[in-house]
Design an enzyme around this catalytic site. Sequence first.
Site, PDB file in Angstrom:
ATOM      1  N   ASP A  44       0.721  -0.881  -0.422  1.00 15.86           N
ATOM      2  CA  ASP A  44      -0.023   0.004   0.442  1.00 15.86           C
ATOM      3  C   ASP A  44       0.985   1.413  -0.215  1.00 15.86           C
ATOM      4  O   ASP A  44       0.816   2.078  -1.028  1.00 15.86           O
ATOM      5  CB  ASP A  44      -1.500  -0.189   1.567  1.00 15.86           C
ATOM      6  CG  ASP A  44      -2.140   0.517   1.368  1.00 15.86           C
ATOM      7  OD1 ASP A  44      -2.591   1.543   0.146  1.00 15.86           O
ATOM      8  OD2 ASP A  44      -2.145   0.668   1.860  1.00 15.86           O
ATOM      9  N   GLY A 131       0.402  -9.716   4.315  1.00 11.39           N
ATOM     10  CA  GLY A 131       2.190  -9.130   4.929  1.00 11.39           C
ATOM     11  C   GLY A 131       1.991  -8.788   6.393  1.00 11.39           C
ATOM     12  O   GLY A 131       1.443  -9.910   7.683  1.00 11.39           O
TER      13      GLY A 131
HETATM   14  P1  ADP Z   1      -1.390  -7.019   4.295  1.00  8.25           P
HETATM   15  O1  ADP Z   1      -1.688  -5.438   4.875  1.00  8.25           O
HETATM   16  O2  ADP Z   1      -2.683  -7.281   3.610  1.00  8.25           O
HETATM   17  O3  ADP Z   1      -1.187  -7.983   4.670  1.00  8.25           O
HETATM   18  P2  ADP Z   1       1.286  -6.093   2.561  1.00  8.25           P
HETATM   19  O4  ADP Z   1       1.223  -5.341   1.973  1.00  8.25           O
HETATM   20  O5  ADP Z   1       1.576  -5.880   4.489  1.00  8.25           O
HETATM   21  O6  ADP Z   1      -0.636  -6.424   2.788  1.00  8.25           O
HETATM   22  O7  ADP Z   1       2.344  -7.135   2.778  1.00  8.25           O
HETATM   23  C1  ADP Z   1       1.168  -8.045   1.593  1.00  8.25           C
HETATM   24  C2  ADP Z   1       2.197  -8.539   0.554  1.00  8.25           C
HETATM   25  O8  ADP Z   1       2.723  -7.203  -0.371  1.00  8.25           O
HETATM   26  C3  ADP Z   1       3.549  -9.017   1.189  1.00  8.25           C
HETATM   27  O9  ADP Z   1       3.889 -10.509   0.242  1.00  8.25           O
HETATM   28  C4  ADP Z   1       4.561  -8.143   1.220  1.00  8.25           C
HETATM   29  O10 ADP Z   1       6.181  -8.640   1.347  1.00  8.25           O
HETATM   30  C5  ADP Z   1       4.540  -7.742  -0.491  1.00  8.25           C
HETATM   31  N1  ADP Z   1       4.835  -6.418  -1.148  1.00  8.25           N
HETATM   32  C6  ADP Z   1       5.381  -5.536  -0.650  1.00  8.25           C
HETATM   33  N2  ADP Z   1       5.384  -4.428  -1.006  1.00  8.25           N
HETATM   34  C7  ADP Z   1       5.122  -4.735  -2.559  1.00  8.25           C
HETATM   35  C8  ADP Z   1       5.705  -4.556  -3.879  1.00  8.25           C
HETATM   36  N3  ADP Z   1       6.133  -3.593  -3.950  1.00  8.25           N
HETATM   37  N4  ADP Z   1       4.882  -5.138  -4.665  1.00  8.25           N
HETATM   38  C9  ADP Z   1       4.430  -6.365  -4.469  1.00  8.25           C
HETATM   39  N5  ADP Z   1       4.249  -6.899  -3.172  1.00  8.25           N
HETATM   40  C10 ADP Z   1       4.813  -6.390  -2.009  1.00  8.25           C
END
Ligand code: ADP
Length: 187
Positions: A44, A131
């Site tokens: 995000d 994540g």
């Molecule tokens: P949530 O709060 O839904 O768990 P997160 O962003 O913390 O979402 O994590 C969801 C996944 O996205 C994790 O596997 C994280 O490593 C991954 N992630 C983080 N940054 C990126 C990015 N720039 N592109 C793709 N995936 C990402």
Amino acid sequence: MTLAAERSVGAGSIRLWRGDITRLAVDVIVNAANSQLAGGRGVDGAIHRAAGPALLHELRTRYPQGCPTGAAVLTGAHALPARWVAHAVGPRWIGGDGGEDALLASAYRTALALAAANGCATVAAPSISTGVYGFPVGRAAPVALAAAAAALAEPGTPLRTITFALFSAEDLAVYTAALTALPDPTA
Ligand code: ADP
């Protein structure tokens, strides 16, 4: 884009790729948003940084009430190379008996339905909820892939490729195994 894996479904395909979703010039990238649509950590935060402040402004203006868990809303992509962003709100993991699987499936389903309704062919999605929200990736991957396969198998859908952008080698390995094991939704 060097794909790690690909599997045909209906007239389209599910693809697995390791990398940063903000780089992908697809019709729609899916964001793992929170229900306030406020921007946050993880993917995000990366999407908001790459899109610029106009993304948060659009969200606040069009969706001041936020978005419930299991649903999604669509915005422009602003400075991103994609055309639109579908902000999907996945569930926080609370142990597995709180309807998390159904809410995760619903978040993907809603985001993909918004893409299809807008005539989009190419979508990229992250591993929602695995994540900060703590959903075990081994349990999330089959749910995410089944939702993608179901969307591609819809008669008349404009969707052609759904690319999962996995951030780590471990997540890519888990999704690769789950893609091999995925039942064919058109069989
Ligand atoms: P949530 O709060 O839904 O768990 P997160 O962003 O913390 O979402 O994590 C969801 C996944 O996205 C994790 O596997 C994280 O490593 C991954 N992630 C983080 N940054 C990126 C990015 N720039 N592109 C793709 N995936 C990402």
